[in-house]
Design a protein around this motif. Sequence first.
Motif, PDB file in Angstrom:
ATOM      1  N   LYS A 268       0.881  -1.364   0.032  1.00  0.00           N
ATOM      2  CA  LYS A 268      -0.083  -0.077   0.123  1.00  0.00           C
ATOM      3  C   LYS A 268       0.909   1.145   0.062  1.00  0.00           C
ATOM      4  N   ALA A 269       1.983   1.174   0.816  1.00  0.00           N
ATOM      5  CA  ALA A 269       2.787   2.416   1.106  1.00  0.00           C
ATOM      6  C   ALA A 269       3.429   2.658  -0.452  1.00  0.00           C
ATOM      7  N   TRP A 270       4.118   1.623  -1.081  1.00  0.00           N
ATOM      8  CA  TRP A 270       4.579   1.647  -2.388  1.00  0.00           C
ATOM      9  C   TRP A 270       3.635   2.324  -3.409  1.00  0.00           C
ATOM     10  N   GLU A 271       2.353   1.964  -3.418  1.00  0.00           N
ATOM     11  CA  GLU A 271       1.498   2.224  -4.539  1.00  0.00           C
ATOM     12  C   GLU A 271       1.104   3.639  -4.366  1.00  0.00           C
ATOM     13  N   LEU A 272       1.082   4.143  -2.823  1.00  0.00           N
ATOM     14  CA  LEU A 272       0.697   5.721  -2.780  1.00  0.00           C
ATOM     15  C   LEU A 272       2.089   6.586  -3.171  1.00  0.00           C
ATOM     16  N   TYR A 273       3.065   5.828  -2.850  1.00  0.00           N
ATOM     17  CA  TYR A 273       4.379   6.591  -3.404  1.00  0.00           C
ATOM     18  C   TYR A 273       4.430   6.879  -4.858  1.00  0.00           C
ATOM     19  N   ARG A 274       4.117   5.694  -5.606  1.00  0.00           N
ATOM     20  CA  ARG A 274       4.275   5.841  -6.955  1.00  0.00           C
ATOM     21  C   ARG A 274       3.196   6.732  -7.448  1.00  0.00           C
ATOM     22  N   ASP A 275       1.995   7.051  -6.918  1.00  0.00           N
ATOM     23  CA  ASP A 275       0.820   7.642  -7.384  1.00  0.00           C
ATOM     24  C   ASP A 275       0.973   9.130  -6.864  1.00  0.00           C
ATOM     25  N   ASN A 276       2.067   9.345  -6.245  1.00  0.00           N
ATOM     26  CA  ASN A 276       2.668  10.538  -5.505  1.00  0.00           C
ATOM     27  C   ASN A 276       1.157  11.233  -4.558  1.00  0.00           C
ATOM     28  N   ARG A 277       0.691  10.121  -3.707  1.00  0.00           N
ATOM     29  CA  ARG A 277      -0.289  10.343  -2.865  1.00  0.00           C
ATOM     30  C   ARG A 277       0.132   9.818  -1.318  1.00  0.00           C
ATOM     31  N   ILE A 278       1.453  10.169  -1.059  1.00  0.00           N
ATOM     32  CA  ILE A 278       2.084   9.459   0.046  1.00  0.00           C
ATOM     33  C   ILE A 278       1.637   9.628   1.239  1.00  0.00           C
ATOM     34  N   LEU A 279       0.953  11.297   1.627  1.00  0.00           N
ATOM     35  CA  LEU A 279       0.446  11.391   2.661  1.00  0.00           C
ATOM     36  C   LEU A 279      -0.839  10.884   3.170  1.00  0.00           C
ATOM     37  N   LYS A 280      -1.468  10.022   2.031  1.00  0.00           N
ATOM     38  CA  LYS A 280      -2.758   9.284   2.471  1.00  0.00           C
ATOM     39  C   LYS A 280      -2.427   8.167   3.481  1.00  0.00           C
ATOM     40  N   LEU A 281      -0.965   7.775   3.653  1.00  0.00           N
ATOM     41  CA  LEU A 281      -0.746   6.878   4.632  1.00  0.00           C
ATOM     42  C   LEU A 281      -0.728   7.153   6.022  1.00  0.00           C
ATOM     43  N   VAL A 282      -0.565   8.405   6.351  1.00  0.00           N
ATOM     44  CA  VAL A 282      -0.757   8.823   7.658  1.00  0.00           C
ATOM     45  C   VAL A 282      -1.936   8.570   8.251  1.00  0.00           C
ATOM     46  N   ASP A 283      -2.072   8.098   9.547  1.00  0.00           N
ATOM     47  CA  ASP A 283      -3.050   7.759  10.419  1.00  0.00           C
ATOM     48  C   ASP A 283      -4.170   8.963  10.526  1.00  0.00           C
ATOM     49  N   VAL A 327      20.793  14.433   6.767  1.00  0.00           N
ATOM     50  CA  VAL A 327      21.341  14.240   5.598  1.00  0.00           C
ATOM     51  C   VAL A 327      20.393  14.714   4.407  1.00  0.00           C
ATOM     52  N   ASP A 328      20.723  14.819   3.106  1.00  0.00           N
ATOM     53  CA  ASP A 328      19.752  14.971   1.971  1.00  0.00           C
ATOM     54  C   ASP A 328      19.520  14.001   1.384  1.00  0.00           C
ATOM     55  N   MET A 329      17.994  13.814   1.174  1.00  0.00           N
ATOM     56  CA  MET A 329      17.520  12.319   0.704  1.00  0.00           C
ATOM     57  C   MET A 329      17.047  12.683  -0.723  1.00  0.00           C
ATOM     58  N   GLU A 330      17.382  14.047  -1.321  1.00  0.00           N
ATOM     59  CA  GLU A 330      16.890  14.270  -2.546  1.00  0.00           C
ATOM     60  C   GLU A 330      17.456  13.094  -3.701  1.00  0.00           C
ATOM     61  N   LEU A 331      18.576  12.661  -3.403  1.00  0.00           N
ATOM     62  CA  LEU A 331      19.357  11.962  -4.632  1.00  0.00           C
ATOM     63  C   LEU A 331      18.906  10.532  -4.474  1.00  0.00           C
ATOM     64  N   ASP A 332      18.273   9.929  -3.451  1.00  0.00           N
ATOM     65  CA  ASP A 332      17.915   8.896  -2.921  1.00  0.00           C
ATOM     66  C   ASP A 332      16.923   8.196  -4.069  1.00  0.00           C
ATOM     67  N   GLN A 333      16.946   7.333  -4.737  1.00  0.00           N
ATOM     68  CA  GLN A 333      16.126   6.576  -5.492  1.00  0.00           C
ATOM     69  C   GLN A 333      15.519   5.632  -4.871  1.00  0.00           C
ATOM     70  N   ILE A 334      14.101   5.369  -4.721  1.00  0.00           N
ATOM     71  CA  ILE A 334      13.606   4.539  -3.852  1.00  0.00           C
ATOM     72  C   ILE A 334      13.006   3.473  -4.714  1.00  0.00           C
ATOM     73  N   SER A 335      13.531   2.023  -4.882  1.00  0.00           N
ATOM     74  CA  SER A 335      13.228   1.086  -5.668  1.00  0.00           C
ATOM     75  C   SER A 335      11.936   0.066  -5.137  1.00  0.00           C
ATOM     76  N   GLN A 336      11.524  -0.701  -6.059  1.00  0.00           N
ATOM     77  CA  GLN A 336      10.448  -1.714  -5.353  1.00  0.00           C
ATOM     78  C   GLN A 336      10.778  -2.158  -4.167  1.00  0.00           C
ATOM     79  N   PRO A 337       9.903  -2.563  -3.205  1.00  0.00           N
ATOM     80  CA  PRO A 337      10.048  -3.198  -1.981  1.00  0.00           C
ATOM     81  C   PRO A 337       9.922  -4.769  -2.504  1.00  0.00           C
TER      82      PRO A 337
END
Length: 376
Positions: A268-283, A327-337
């Motif tokens: 679910k978290a991965w799908e929201l991240y891909r769809d640019n809806r990441i904050l939907k995960l917050v309780d 630390v700066d996270m901008e360069l970190d590319q997140i791959s599939q879990p």
Amino acid sequence: MKFGSCFSNCFSPPSETAIINVNQQDPQGENDENFTVFSYNELKLATRGFSTANKIGEGAFGCVYKGLHANGSIVAVKMLSIELESMRGEREFVSEISTLTNLKHENLVTLKGCCVDGAKRLLVYNYMENNSLAQILLGGEQNRIKLDWEARREISLGVARGLAYLHEEVKPHIVHRDIKSSNILLDQNLIPKVSDFGLSRILRDDVSHISTHVAGTLGYLAPEYAFSGRLTRKTDVYSFGVLLLEIISGKTVVDFDLEHGEHYLVQKAWELYRDNRILKLVDPIVGMNYPEEEAVRFIKVGLLCVQEKARLRPEMSLALKMLSNDVDMELDQISQPGLVADLMNIKLGQKTMTLHSLYSKASNLESTPSPLSSCS
């Protein structure tokens, strides 16, 4: 009296653990920092004969009781049940003592002492007023606490500090092997304490991994470890990533409803991240008044920790710096879990590391619930 000599006479320790000689606490209890060898009668009296009314937890290896010691301190007493054929329970007893008697950290549970009386094995801990994270975050209404964002942040950072200490500061390094919400205990100030070191293993500087039987809890298991038994510190990093997503979302690792079937938090978290809806995960309990930028960062760190390839996961010290915004996270590319498909495939040695695989159940392989968690 030296505890080590008594200890070694009772049983032989497993591999990858070292027994540490510690002095028994003086009978007056004046030095609370020392490890105490309790008598069985002493603990029986403290727990009112291990009464049902004093039971605060129950797992595969035994029960936990709240106790009032003669010196006035409140303790949690874990009575282990030993399987004579497999010696399960005995190994966990040895591992817990050999690990925790040598560790001191604000975010690790404190082991006060033990009891060896014939076949009886008991462990004594500081009592945790707020039980386990699983209980206050995911338990029944009577146990839940409405955690605001600040509390979730501090719990996440505290667990990360505890793991970074185990992985990088302690020599030799320690892999916990069963990080999950029921093994995170909370004191009266909601300070998190990593607990239950019965499955932990030592990882020395001259080795990158150890091979061992698979143990832990499905849903938190790193896929490469579940498949091959190859244990590294990145195994704990994966589990921490799942836990972090749990803390942020307030959702269980695997959920089920009749209409939609099973739901998997990592997916679910991965799908929201891909769809640019990441904050939907917050309780939703957190409400609208929380720092969105920080929440996004925490979720991204969680996803970085559960990436399928272990080499891409950050070390715990780096994950801690990311969470702290050091630390700066901008360069970190997140791959599939990576996900573990099911217990049967693990037993058959089949590879189960794709996002589209499904869990069978979020059941345990060889671990118990938190030693201090409430009974359901």
